[in-house]
Scaffold this active site. Structure first.
Site, PDB file in Angstrom:
ATOM      1  N   PRO A   9       0.799  -1.229   0.000  1.00 43.07           N
ATOM      2  CA  PRO A   9       0.000   0.000   0.000  1.00 43.07           C
ATOM      3  C   PRO A   9       0.828   1.273   0.000  1.00 43.07           C
ATOM      4  O   PRO A   9       1.837   1.371   0.699  1.00 43.07           O
ATOM      5  CB  PRO A   9      -0.829  -0.112   1.285  1.00 43.07           C
ATOM      6  CG  PRO A   9      -0.087  -1.083   2.142  1.00 43.07           C
ATOM      7  CD  PRO A   9       0.548  -2.053   1.185  1.00 43.07           C
ATOM      8  N   ASN A  10       0.357   2.219  -0.806  1.00 43.76           N
ATOM      9  CA  ASN A  10       0.896   3.585  -0.913  1.00 43.76           C
ATOM     10  C   ASN A  10       2.217   3.669  -1.668  1.00 43.76           C
ATOM     11  O   ASN A  10       2.718   4.769  -1.917  1.00 43.76           O
ATOM     12  CB  ASN A  10       1.032   4.236   0.481  1.00 43.76           C
ATOM     13  CG  ASN A  10      -0.287   4.304   1.204  1.00 43.76           C
ATOM     14  OD1 ASN A  10      -1.254   4.833   0.661  1.00 43.76           O
ATOM     15  ND2 ASN A  10      -0.376   3.741   2.398  1.00 43.76           N
ATOM     16  N   ARG A  17       5.416  10.838  -2.657  1.00 42.49           N
ATOM     17  CA  ARG A  17       5.008  10.549  -1.283  1.00 42.49           C
ATOM     18  C   ARG A  17       6.176  10.801  -0.317  1.00 42.49           C
ATOM     19  O   ARG A  17       7.190  10.097  -0.379  1.00 42.49           O
ATOM     20  CB  ARG A  17       4.582   9.079  -1.168  1.00 42.49           C
ATOM     21  CG  ARG A  17       4.260   8.639   0.242  1.00 42.49           C
ATOM     22  CD  ARG A  17       4.131   7.126   0.332  1.00 42.49           C
ATOM     23  NE  ARG A  17       3.832   6.733   1.705  1.00 42.49           N
ATOM     24  CZ  ARG A  17       4.026   5.511   2.186  1.00 42.49           C
ATOM     25  NH1 ARG A  17       4.500   4.549   1.404  1.00 42.49           N
ATOM     26  NH2 ARG A  17       3.743   5.245   3.434  1.00 42.49           N
ATOM     27  N   ASN A  73       8.008  -5.559  -0.359  1.00 39.76           N
ATOM     28  CA  ASN A  73       7.834  -4.381   0.483  1.00 39.76           C
ATOM     29  C   ASN A  73       6.344  -4.323   0.804  1.00 39.76           C
ATOM     30  O   ASN A  73       5.539  -3.864  -0.016  1.00 39.76           O
ATOM     31  CB  ASN A  73       8.297  -3.107  -0.223  1.00 39.76           C
ATOM     32  CG  ASN A  73       8.224  -1.905   0.712  1.00 39.76           C
ATOM     33  OD1 ASN A  73       7.600  -1.975   1.782  1.00 39.76           O
ATOM     34  ND2 ASN A  73       8.843  -0.804   0.326  1.00 39.76           N
ATOM     35  N   ALA A  76       2.812  -0.670   5.155  1.00 40.78           N
ATOM     36  CA  ALA A  76       2.281  -0.681   6.524  1.00 40.78           C
ATOM     37  C   ALA A  76       1.742  -2.044   6.943  1.00 40.78           C
ATOM     38  O   ALA A  76       1.671  -2.342   8.148  1.00 40.78           O
ATOM     39  CB  ALA A  76       1.190   0.377   6.654  1.00 40.78           C
ATOM     40  N   HIS A  99      12.355  -2.574   2.936  1.00 40.74           N
ATOM     41  CA  HIS A  99      11.801  -1.236   3.194  1.00 40.74           C
ATOM     42  C   HIS A  99      12.760  -0.187   2.665  1.00 40.74           C
ATOM     43  O   HIS A  99      13.986  -0.324   2.829  1.00 40.74           O
ATOM     44  CB  HIS A  99      11.565  -1.006   4.685  1.00 40.74           C
ATOM     45  CG  HIS A  99      10.645  -2.011   5.280  1.00 40.74           C
ATOM     46  ND1 HIS A  99       9.288  -1.989   5.055  1.00 40.74           N
ATOM     47  CD2 HIS A  99      10.899  -3.105   6.031  1.00 40.74           C
ATOM     48  CE1 HIS A  99       8.740  -3.032   5.669  1.00 40.74           C
ATOM     49  NE2 HIS A  99       9.698  -3.715   6.264  1.00 40.74           N
ATOM     50  N   ARG A 106      12.320   5.065  13.059  1.00 36.50           N
ATOM     51  CA  ARG A 106      11.088   5.834  12.931  1.00 36.50           C
ATOM     52  C   ARG A 106      10.165   5.554  14.129  1.00 36.50           C
ATOM     53  O   ARG A 106      10.629   5.162  15.197  1.00 36.50           O
ATOM     54  CB  ARG A 106      10.432   5.513  11.582  1.00 36.50           C
ATOM     55  CG  ARG A 106      11.370   5.843  10.398  1.00 36.50           C
ATOM     56  CD  ARG A 106      10.726   5.544   9.072  1.00 36.50           C
ATOM     57  NE  ARG A 106       9.519   6.358   8.869  1.00 36.50           N
ATOM     58  CZ  ARG A 106       8.619   6.116   7.932  1.00 36.50           C
ATOM     59  NH1 ARG A 106       8.792   5.076   7.106  1.00 36.50           N
ATOM     60  NH2 ARG A 106       7.551   6.878   7.822  1.00 36.50           N
TER      61      ARG A 106
HETATM   62  C1  DQA Z   1       7.872   1.199   4.213  1.00 29.84           C
HETATM   63  C2  DQA Z   1       7.904   1.399   5.723  1.00 29.84           C
HETATM   64  C3  DQA Z   1       6.523   1.194   6.322  1.00 29.84           C
HETATM   65  O1  DQA Z   1       6.565   1.417   7.715  1.00 29.84           O
HETATM   66  C4  DQA Z   1       5.538   2.182   5.708  1.00 29.84           C
HETATM   67  O2  DQA Z   1       4.243   1.940   6.205  1.00 29.84           O
HETATM   68  C5  DQA Z   1       5.558   2.161   4.233  1.00 29.84           C
HETATM   69  C6  DQA Z   1       6.838   2.087   3.551  1.00 29.84           C
HETATM   70  C7  DQA Z   1       9.241   1.520   3.562  1.00 29.84           C
HETATM   71  O3  DQA Z   1       9.461   1.090   2.439  1.00 29.84           O
HETATM   72  O4  DQA Z   1      10.068   2.219   4.163  1.00 29.84           O
HETATM   73  O5  DQA Z   1       4.531   2.282   3.584  1.00 29.84           O
HETATM   74  O6  DQA Z   1       7.578  -0.164   3.941  1.00 29.84           O
END
Ligand code: DQA
Length: 147
Positions: A9-10, A17, A73, A76, A99, A106
Site C-alpha cells: 500500500p501507498n 510521497r 515491500n 504498513a 523497506h 522511525r
Molecule cells: C515502508 C515502511 C513502512 O513502515 C511504511 O508503512 C511504508 C513504507 C518503507 O518502504 O520504508 O509504507 O515499507
C-alpha cells in the site's frame, strides 16, 4: 529462474510521497531497475503492486507455482498483517522483506514486523537502491551461495 517484486500500500505514490523519507524515485523507475538488474543476473523479474491486502496475498499464492522467490515491500501491512505472514509461510518460497526507510529509526509502531520471522532476511534503509540489493541477495540464496 523468476523472482516476484511485490509492493504494497501507498508505494504506487513513490516519487511524490514524503520524498524526505522515501526519496524521489518513482515505483515505475524502481520496477524498471529491477527488471534490468534481474537481466544482469540472468533472472526474470515480474513486478506487481497493490493497495489491497487480499490482492497482495493472491499475488503471493500465484507466485508459489511460477516464481523461485519474492522481494516484498509490504508497506504498513508489515506491522499489522497476520494474513500476509500466513501467506508467506504457506507458499514455502524464500521471501526478502524490504523497506526503503529504516523503520527502526522511525515511530515505535514501525519497529515491529510481523513478517520478518518468516522471511529469509530484511533489507531496509537504503531507499530505492535496496531493491537491486535484495535481488542480488535472493539470487545468491537461490543458488546456494553462502558468500
Ligand atoms: C515502508 C515502511 C513502512 O513502515 C511504511 O508503512 C511504508 C513504507 C518503507 O518502504 O520504508 O509504507 O515499507
Amino acid at each position: 529462474m523468476n523472482i516476484l517484486v511485490l509492493n504494497g500500500p501507498n508505494l504506487n505514490l513513490l516519487g511524490t510521497r514524503e520524498p524526505g523519507i522515501y526519496g524521489h524515485t518513482t515505483l515505475h523507475d524502481i520496477e524498471e531497475a529491477c527488471v534490468a538488474h534481474g537481466r544482469s543476473l540472468g533472472v526474470g523479474v515480474t513486478c506487481a503492486q497493490s493497495n489491497v491486502e487480499g490482492v497482495l496475498i493472491d499475488h503471493l499464492h500465484a507466485a508459489r507455482d511460477t516464481m523461485a522467490g519474492v522481494v516484498l515491500n509490504a508497506g504498513a501491512y508489515t506491522h499489522t498483517s497476520v494474513a500476509l505472514r500466513d501467506a508467506i509461510t504457506a507458499i514455502e518460497l524464500p521471501v526478502i522483506e524490504l523497506h526503503l526507510s529504516n523503520t527502526h529509526a522511525r515511530e515505535a509502531f514501525r519497529h515491529v514486523s510481523l513478517i520478518a520471522p518468516v522471511c529469509i532476511g530484511v533489507i531496509q534503509g537504503f531507499g530505492a537502491r535496496g531493491y537491486p540489493l535484495a535481488l542480488t541477495a535472493l539470487h545468491g540464496h537461490l543458488n546456494g551461495d553462502k558468500a
